[in-house]
Design a protein around this motif. Structure first.
Motif, short mmCIF file in Angstrom:
data_model
loop_
_atom_site.label_atom_id
_atom_site.label_comp_id
_atom_site.label_asym_id
_atom_site.label_seq_id
_atom_site.Cartn_x
_atom_site.Cartn_y
_atom_site.Cartn_z
N ASN A 127 -24.43 -22.52 0.63
CA ASN A 127 -25.72 -22.54 -0.05
C ASN A 127 -25.70 -21.62 -1.26
OD1 ASN A 127 -28.37 -22.64 -0.83
ND2 ASN A 127 -29.21 -22.02 1.14
N LEU B 56 -24.64 -26.98 -1.33
CA LEU B 56 -25.91 -27.08 -2.05
C LEU B 56 -25.91 -26.09 -3.21
CD1 LEU B 56 -28.83 -28.17 -2.29
CD2 LEU B 56 -29.52 -26.28 -0.77
N TYR C 69 -29.91 -29.25 -5.87
CA TYR C 69 -31.24 -28.83 -5.44
C TYR C 69 -32.26 -29.16 -6.53
CZ TYR C 69 -35.16 -25.59 -4.80
OH TYR C 69 -36.42 -25.04 -4.69
N THR D 160 -32.44 -31.18 5.96
CA THR D 160 -32.20 -29.75 6.10
C THR D 160 -33.48 -29.07 6.56
OG1 THR D 160 -30.49 -29.66 4.38
CG2 THR D 160 -31.65 -27.62 4.85
N ILE E 191 -30.62 -24.11 8.22
CA ILE E 191 -30.35 -22.86 7.51
C ILE E 191 -31.25 -21.80 8.13
CG2 ILE E 191 -30.37 -21.68 5.29
CD1 ILE E 191 -29.97 -24.35 3.92
N TYR F 109 -24.47 -15.12 3.99
CA TYR F 109 -24.41 -16.23 4.92
C TYR F 109 -23.14 -16.20 5.78
CZ TYR F 109 -28.27 -18.60 2.53
OH TYR F 109 -29.48 -18.94 2.01
#
Length: 296
Positions: A58, A83, A108, A228, A257, A291
């Motif tokens: 991400n 993403l 996005y 998502t 997420i 992350y």
């Protein structure tokens, strides 16, 4: 003397028989082992065929800590859903490099708001509320979908397609579905109009040869190719679980997420228990402040 010779012969016969038995035993054992290995391989193959989870990276938005940086993605992402914010210079320069490792790269976009830092904000502004969204500085809700805003969004999708993206992820596609938000910001778009709007944009994404990723819900989004969900330490699985499961049943990607978590492994295990191993998961870890990636 004869007795001694006879004894030697008997001992030789017994030894040969024992050796033959040993050879037979080894042969049988080897055959059984091979069969077991084949069975295990078949089981593993069958299990892998049903395991559709993919790694997720991400780069697009920050919740509490840093996003996945482009250089990190290039080095580490493989067969992943990546993403990104599609129009950042460093992203555009790295699209081909990111895709080299079998990654699917997603752009996005917010379809329910206009962001004042976007190049096309002046084109969107006539179709937006005048009151800024309190939760996100510089964002204004879409206030009409029956005018030229569809053309502006399609022009944005055209650029995304020309750059070579595989997916478009639709953020804020539920902006007009909640009465409290509608009343607070004076949103004129009806719920039915907002649904027709995101359906039309997804159809256009398909026409451009890309896939649509829904965000946070799937009601009236059956034509989308994945979903998502954003999950929080104090608010897990808040969405319609049956909707998420329906996408899993259709073998569509379902990504969670999860933000601001000290025990990512436990949360992932909890979600697997609710759904299944096909679920894709990424977690914002409070210890390393970035992350953690799963399903790699």
């Amino acid at each position: 003397m004869k007795n001694s010779i006879l004894i030697i012969i008997l001992l030789t016969i017994i030894a040969c028989n024992n050796q033959d038995d040993s050879s037979i035993t080894e042969t049988v054992t080897e055959e059984v082992s091979d069969n077991v290995s084949d069975d295990v391989s078949d089981d593993v193959s069958e299990e892998n065929e049903n395991f559709n989870a993919i790694p997720v990276f991400n780069h697009a938005y920050i919740e509490n800590y840093e996003v996945d940086q482009v250089a990190y993605i290039v080095l580490n992402a493989s067969n992943a859903y990546v993403l990104v914010d599609p129009f950042n210079d460093d992203v555009i320069e790295s699209i081909a490099e990111i895709k080299e490792n079998g990654n699917q790269i997603a752009a996005y976009i917010s379809i329910g708001t206009g962001e004042d830092w976007r190049d096309d904000f002046s084109d969107l502004q006539p179709f937006l509320t005048t009151q800024q969204w309190a939760e996100w500085q510089g964002e204004y809700f879409v206030n009409t979908t029956t005018t030229g805003i569809v053309d502006v969004m399609k022009a944005r999708i055209d650029k995304i397609a020309d750059l070579g993206y595989d997916w478009v992820e639709f953020d804020n596609m539920d902006w007009a579905l909640y009465d409290e938000t509608r009343e607070t910001y004076g949103i004129q778009v009806t719920k039915e109009q907002s649904i027709a709007y995101f359906q039309e944009l997804c159809n256009y994404v398909h026409e451009k040869g890309m896939k649509c990723m829904a965000k946070n819900f799937v009601e009236n989004a059956e034509d989308f190719d994945g979903v998502t969900y954003e999950s929080y330490n104090d608010d897990k699985n808040w969405w319609d679980a049956s909707g998420a499961q329906s996408f899993l049943d259709d073998e569509k990607p379902v990504i969670i997420i999860h933000y601001n978590e000290s025990n990512c492994n436990q949360v992932y295990a909890d979600y697997q228990a609710i759904y299944n191993d096909d679920l894709s998961f990424i977690c914002e870890d409070t210890t390393i402040k970035k992350y953690l990636h799963y399903n790699e």
